[in-house]
Structures are given as structure tokens and as C-alpha cells.
Design a protein around this motif. Sequence first.
Motif, PDB file in Angstrom:
ATOM      1  N   ALA A   1      12.226  68.219 -29.894  1.00 10.15           N
ATOM      2  CA  ALA A   1      13.310  69.171 -30.125  1.00 10.15           C
ATOM      3  C   ALA A   1      13.696  69.247 -31.604  1.00 10.15           C
ATOM      4  CB  ALA A   1      14.522  68.755 -29.307  1.00 10.15           C
ATOM      5  N   CYS A   2      14.285  70.407 -31.991  1.00 12.20           N
ATOM      6  CA  CYS A   2      14.666  70.607 -33.405  1.00 12.20           C
ATOM      7  C   CYS A   2      15.981  69.907 -33.734  1.00 12.20           C
ATOM      8  CB  CYS A   2      14.750  72.093 -33.738  1.00 12.20           C
ATOM      9  SG  CYS A   2      16.223  72.958 -33.118  1.00 12.20           S
ATOM     10  N   GLY A   3      16.867  69.775 -32.729  1.00 15.11           N
ATOM     11  CA  GLY A   3      18.159  69.150 -32.960  1.00 15.11           C
ATOM     12  C   GLY A   3      19.180  70.072 -33.624  1.00 15.11           C
ATOM     13  N   ARG A   4      18.841  71.338 -33.848  1.00 12.51           N
ATOM     14  CA  ARG A   4      19.731  72.237 -34.585  1.00 12.51           C
ATOM     15  C   ARG A   4      20.121  73.509 -33.825  1.00 12.51           C
ATOM     16  NH1 ARG A   4      15.574  71.148 -38.037  1.00 12.51           N
ATOM     17  NH2 ARG A   4      14.810  73.270 -37.761  1.00 12.51           N
ATOM     18  N   CYS A   5      19.267  73.976 -32.901  1.00 13.38           N
ATOM     19  CA  CYS A   5      19.556  75.254 -32.240  1.00 13.38           C
ATOM     20  C   CYS A   5      20.730  75.091 -31.255  1.00 13.38           C
ATOM     21  CB  CYS A   5      18.305  75.776 -31.534  1.00 13.38           C
ATOM     22  SG  CYS A   5      17.827  74.825 -30.073  1.00 13.38           S
ATOM     23  N   ASP A   6      21.257  76.220 -30.759  1.00 20.02           N
ATOM     24  CA  ASP A   6      22.406  76.179 -29.836  1.00 20.02           C
ATOM     25  C   ASP A   6      22.110  75.285 -28.631  1.00 20.02           C
ATOM     26  OD1 ASP A   6      23.602  77.981 -31.486  1.00 20.02           O
ATOM     27  OD2 ASP A   6      23.544  79.681 -30.078  1.00 20.02           O
ATOM     28  N   SER A   7      20.899  75.422 -28.099  1.00 21.77           N
ATOM     29  CA  SER A   7      20.553  74.673 -26.893  1.00 21.77           C
ATOM     30  C   SER A   7      20.539  73.174 -27.171  1.00 21.77           C
ATOM     31  CB  SER A   7      19.196  75.143 -26.376  1.00 21.77           C
ATOM     32  OG  SER A   7      18.887  74.520 -25.161  1.00 21.77           O
ATOM     33  N   CYS A   8      19.983  72.786 -28.323  1.00 23.65           N
ATOM     34  CA  CYS A   8      19.987  71.368 -28.709  1.00 23.65           C
ATOM     35  C   CYS A   8      21.413  70.862 -28.882  1.00 23.65           C
ATOM     36  CB  CYS A   8      19.225  71.169 -30.024  1.00 23.65           C
ATOM     37  SG  CYS A   8      17.437  71.041 -29.807  1.00 23.65           S
ATOM     38  N   ARG A   9      22.262  71.677 -29.499  1.00 32.17           N
ATOM     39  CA  ARG A   9      23.626  71.211 -29.788  1.00 32.17           C
ATOM     40  C   ARG A   9      24.463  71.045 -28.528  1.00 32.17           C
ATOM     41  NH1 ARG A   9      26.041  74.248 -34.617  1.00 32.17           N
ATOM     42  NH2 ARG A   9      25.934  75.928 -33.098  1.00 32.17           N
TER      43      ARG A   9
ATOM     44  N   SER B   1      14.750  71.250 -23.713  1.00 36.40           N
ATOM     45  CA  SER B   1      15.776  72.290 -23.758  1.00 36.40           C
ATOM     46  C   SER B   1      15.688  73.128 -25.027  1.00 36.40           C
ATOM     47  CB  SER B   1      17.172  71.664 -23.708  1.00 36.40           C
ATOM     48  OG  SER B   1      17.338  70.866 -22.552  1.00 36.40           O
ATOM     49  N   CYS B   2      15.113  72.553 -26.080  1.00 35.34           N
ATOM     50  CA  CYS B   2      15.123  73.195 -27.400  1.00 35.34           C
ATOM     51  C   CYS B   2      14.446  74.566 -27.373  1.00 35.34           C
ATOM     52  CB  CYS B   2      14.407  72.281 -28.398  1.00 35.34           C
ATOM     53  SG  CYS B   2      14.311  72.988 -30.048  1.00 35.34           S
ATOM     54  N   TYR B   3      15.086  75.544 -28.030  1.00 36.65           N
ATOM     55  CA  TYR B   3      14.543  76.899 -28.091  1.00 36.65           C
ATOM     56  C   TYR B   3      13.312  76.987 -28.990  1.00 36.65           C
ATOM     57  CZ  TYR B   3      18.837  78.768 -25.957  1.00 36.65           C
ATOM     58  OH  TYR B   3      19.870  79.072 -25.112  1.00 36.65           O
ATOM     59  N   GLN B   4      13.115  75.961 -29.823  1.00 41.14           N
ATOM     60  CA  GLN B   4      11.950  76.001 -30.710  1.00 41.14           C
ATOM     61  C   GLN B   4      11.253  74.639 -30.742  1.00 41.14           C
ATOM     62  OE1 GLN B   4      13.674  77.461 -34.372  1.00 41.14           O
ATOM     63  NE2 GLN B   4      15.265  75.899 -34.418  1.00 41.14           N
ATOM     64  N   ALA B   5      11.114  74.061 -29.551  1.00 44.13           N
ATOM     65  CA  ALA B   5      10.421  72.773 -29.437  1.00 44.13           C
ATOM     66  C   ALA B   5       8.985  72.929 -29.924  1.00 44.13           C
ATOM     67  CB  ALA B   5      10.430  72.318 -27.981  1.00 44.13           C
TER      68      ALA B   5
HETATM   69 ZN    ZN Z   1      16.499  72.989 -30.779  1.00 39.60          ZN
END
Ligand code: ZN
Length: 230
Positions: free
Chosen positions: A203-211, A193-197
Motif C-alpha cells: 500500500a502507498c499509505g497516502r491515498c484516502d483508502s489507506c488513510r 485496500s490501497c487505490y494504488q497498491a
Molecule cells: Zn494507498
Amino acid sequence: MSQGTDNKGRDAVVLLSGGLDSATVLALALARGFRCHTLAIDYGQRHRAELDASEALSKQLGAASHRVIAIDLRAIGGSALTDDIAVPEGGTEGIPITYVPARNTVMLSLALGLAETLNAMDLFIGVNAVDYSGYPDCRPEFIASFQTLANLATKAGVEGRRFTIHTPLIDLTKAQIIAAGIEVGVDYSLTVSCYQANGRGEACGRCDSCRIRQSGFETAGITDPTRYCQ
Ligand code: ZN
């Protein structure tokens, strides 16, 4: 939506990005008896790993076929996903910069073309109007309009067949989507789901999608299986 054997063997086109929502949609459509043809769109997104996830999920869940159509939306740009714009990590007001101009219109149009060729009158897309990012092309009004368009714009429609755009997630919260997916056997560790995987799909764990995704697992009371980069 009709359940089980009512749809047995009915062909459907399922837009499968490789994310949590579209994987759930595919599993739900299969559980309802549809013979699913998955379609991933390589639109030049930053998070390339989702395309690999899409192919893996299509196979693992048991779709009848998988296709990738490349249409490079970086030629249009205007989004943090397709242009040289940073992905926001702090939440934003209004429609976020991760909105990709006209993306769902483009994707549904391609899915419609494929559906007409395959004689499939059912299209599935994982749009959601509850725990979403405020994208205008995730709203029920948009889907209803597109369904009208689909029946006006095609040979099949003019000849009296009716396309249906199915959006089984539209009224669900992220937690409800996850719970529904677990019930039909989705392995969410395969979804990206991460926008910047990164290239490995971590996953980054920080972007809107991750949150949004993290809080969905938390609310659903399910251990988050997401692979995060260290
Ligand atoms: Zn992310």
C-alpha cells in the motif's frame, strides 16, 4: 441478520474485492453458516493486486467457489481508478474522483445473475455508510432499491422467491469493522485496500483508502498489519 445454523448450507454470493471490508463480509457470512460463492470483478482497476488478494482470501477463509468476471469499466472511464486521473492523496470535498460511475450497480447486477443461476437467494456486499468516501452507491437507500429491483427483474423473483441483499457493515465504523473481522479470524495482512497498491499488493499509505484504513486500526487499538511499500 439470522445467526449460526439457521443458514447452514444456504448458498450465498459474496462480492469479494480483496479489500478489508469485503474480506470481513465473507468471514461474517461464513460464520453465520452460509455456503459462500465469492465473486471478484476485474473492472480494469488500477490496483490489480486486489484481485490476487480476493482469490487468496476466498481460499483461506473457506468459500465454496471463487469466480472472476472481467468487465472493463475503463471503456467508460470517469474515475481515478479506471481513467488517466491521479488518485487524490490530500482528502477531497464532495464525492471524490475515486468514485467509479455506477460500479456497485454493475457489480450487484453480475452477482444477482450468478445468484439466480446458483439458486442462491442471499447476496452479500461490503458497503458502508459511516467511514466511507461519500459514494452514492454505498447508501442504504441504494441497497433497498436494488433489492426491490432484484425481486422484480428475475425469474426467481417473479416465481415468488425473495432475494436479500445483506450489508452487515453498513452501520459500522472502520474500527468496528476491523474488530468484528478479527473476531471471525480475518487476516488483514492478506487484504489490499490501497487505490494504488503495487504489483505485490503493498500500500502507498497516502491515498484516502489507506488513510481511512490506518485510522480504523488505530481507533480499534489493533496493530496495522498492512504491507506498505518502502
Ligand atoms: Zn494507498
